[in-house]
Design an enzyme around this catalytic site. Structure first.
Site, mmCIF file in Angstrom:
data_model
loop_
_atom_site.group_PDB
_atom_site.id
_atom_site.type_symbol
_atom_site.label_atom_id
_atom_site.label_comp_id
_atom_site.label_asym_id
_atom_site.label_seq_id
_atom_site.Cartn_x
_atom_site.Cartn_y
_atom_site.Cartn_z
ATOM 1 N N GLU A 82 48.051 42.870 47.842
ATOM 2 C CA GLU A 82 49.240 43.579 47.058
ATOM 3 C C GLU A 82 50.204 42.376 46.179
ATOM 4 O O GLU A 82 50.829 41.815 46.819
ATOM 5 C CB GLU A 82 50.220 44.457 47.726
ATOM 6 C CG GLU A 82 49.223 45.568 48.531
ATOM 7 C CD GLU A 82 48.821 46.650 47.580
ATOM 8 O OE1 GLU A 82 48.925 46.600 46.375
ATOM 9 O OE2 GLU A 82 47.864 47.334 47.867
ATOM 10 N N ARG A 92 54.982 61.960 49.179
ATOM 11 C CA ARG A 92 53.915 63.028 49.246
ATOM 12 C C ARG A 92 54.264 63.752 50.354
ATOM 13 O O ARG A 92 54.112 65.236 50.348
ATOM 14 C CB ARG A 92 52.781 62.898 48.730
ATOM 15 C CG ARG A 92 51.723 64.026 48.317
ATOM 16 C CD ARG A 92 50.450 63.488 47.858
ATOM 17 N NE ARG A 92 49.673 62.439 48.934
ATOM 18 C CZ ARG A 92 49.135 62.976 50.171
ATOM 19 N NH1 ARG A 92 49.137 64.218 50.289
ATOM 20 N NH2 ARG A 92 48.596 61.976 51.052
ATOM 21 N N CYS A 145 54.251 52.094 53.158
ATOM 22 C CA CYS A 145 53.819 50.655 52.772
ATOM 23 C C CYS A 145 54.521 49.966 51.877
ATOM 24 O O CYS A 145 55.102 49.145 52.020
ATOM 25 C CB CYS A 145 52.235 50.849 52.482
ATOM 26 S SG CYS A 145 51.322 50.964 53.848
ATOM 27 N N HIS A 167 46.815 45.518 52.091
ATOM 28 C CA HIS A 167 46.045 46.944 52.764
ATOM 29 C C HIS A 167 44.631 46.909 53.023
ATOM 30 O O HIS A 167 43.864 46.183 52.387
ATOM 31 C CB HIS A 167 45.774 47.855 51.323
ATOM 32 C CG HIS A 167 47.343 48.809 51.228
ATOM 33 N ND1 HIS A 167 48.213 48.722 50.229
ATOM 34 C CD2 HIS A 167 47.971 49.879 52.339
ATOM 35 C CE1 HIS A 167 49.258 49.611 50.550
ATOM 36 N NE2 HIS A 167 49.051 50.119 51.683
#
Length: 209
Positions: A82, A92, A145, A167
């Protein structure tokens, strides 16, 4: 040199979390690496408040020179290095504590984003050498995350610690042992860069969309 690597607890009814399983596998194999670095591992809760809070305690307790936080990206087809942590939470689904913030900052009045301080391109090349599929990613999402990555970068912004987020895919895409090999490559590269033994590389790894 001390290296801190974290994974996450199982979440949302899952029996395991591949991020933690990969970190456990890395720990078990680290002695065979014959590296001079001391490896410290820890498991974080999937919690917007709990993960950053525990991470800050770990930073204070261990004073690591390299930190790699690891999370699960179940839909990914490759290990993702990342690049960017953004100062926004848009959940969500609720976290493990039942919280589901929407359009809130990770850190009030914090910068819009932080870039990873890991040598991403050198790490990319190193992971490619293991045969594990890997890519540089430009979004860590807007869930726990990313919040953990942002909190990590914010806590270390004024330091020379090399820190970032990786990830890993689900185990049916990349076996846990493969993810652990990729993490070992990232950690080795980050430690060598922090110690001044290597420079980062200039490699094209961007996307058009």
């Amino acid at each position: 040199m001390k290296v801190l690597v974290t994974g996450f607890e199982p979440f949302d009814g899952a029996a395991v979390n591949e991020s933690w399983e990969a970190v456990r596998c890395l720990r078990a194999a680290w002695a065979d690496e014959q590296r001079p670095e001391e490896l410290v591992v820890a498991r974080l809760p999937v919690s917007f408040r709990g993960a950053p809070a525990l991470l800050r305690r770990l930073l204070a307790e261990h004073s690591p020179q390299v930190v790699v936080c690891v999370g699960l990206a179940a839909g990914s087809r490759a290990v993702r290095l990342e690049r960017v942590a953004v100062n926004v939470v848009d959940a969500r689904i609720p976290d493990a504590a039942g919280r589901a913030p929407v359009d809130e900052p990770v850190v009030a009045d914090g910068p819009v984003a932080y870039l990873s301080s890991l040598p991403l391109k050198a790490a990319l090349a190193s992971v490619r050498g293991t045969g594990v599929p890997v890519a540089v990613s430009n979004t860590a999402g807007t869930y726990v995350c990313n919040a953990t990555f942002y909190a990590l970068a914010h806590a270390l912004a004024a330091t020379d610690v090399r820190a970032g987020f990786v990830h890993v895919p689900a185990a049916d895409v990349v076996p846990v042992a493969g993810s652990a090999r990729a993490l070992a490559a990232v950690v080795r590269t980050a430690a060598d860069h922090r110690a001044g033994r290597i420079d980062d590389l200039v490699l094209a790894a961007g996307t058009e969309h």
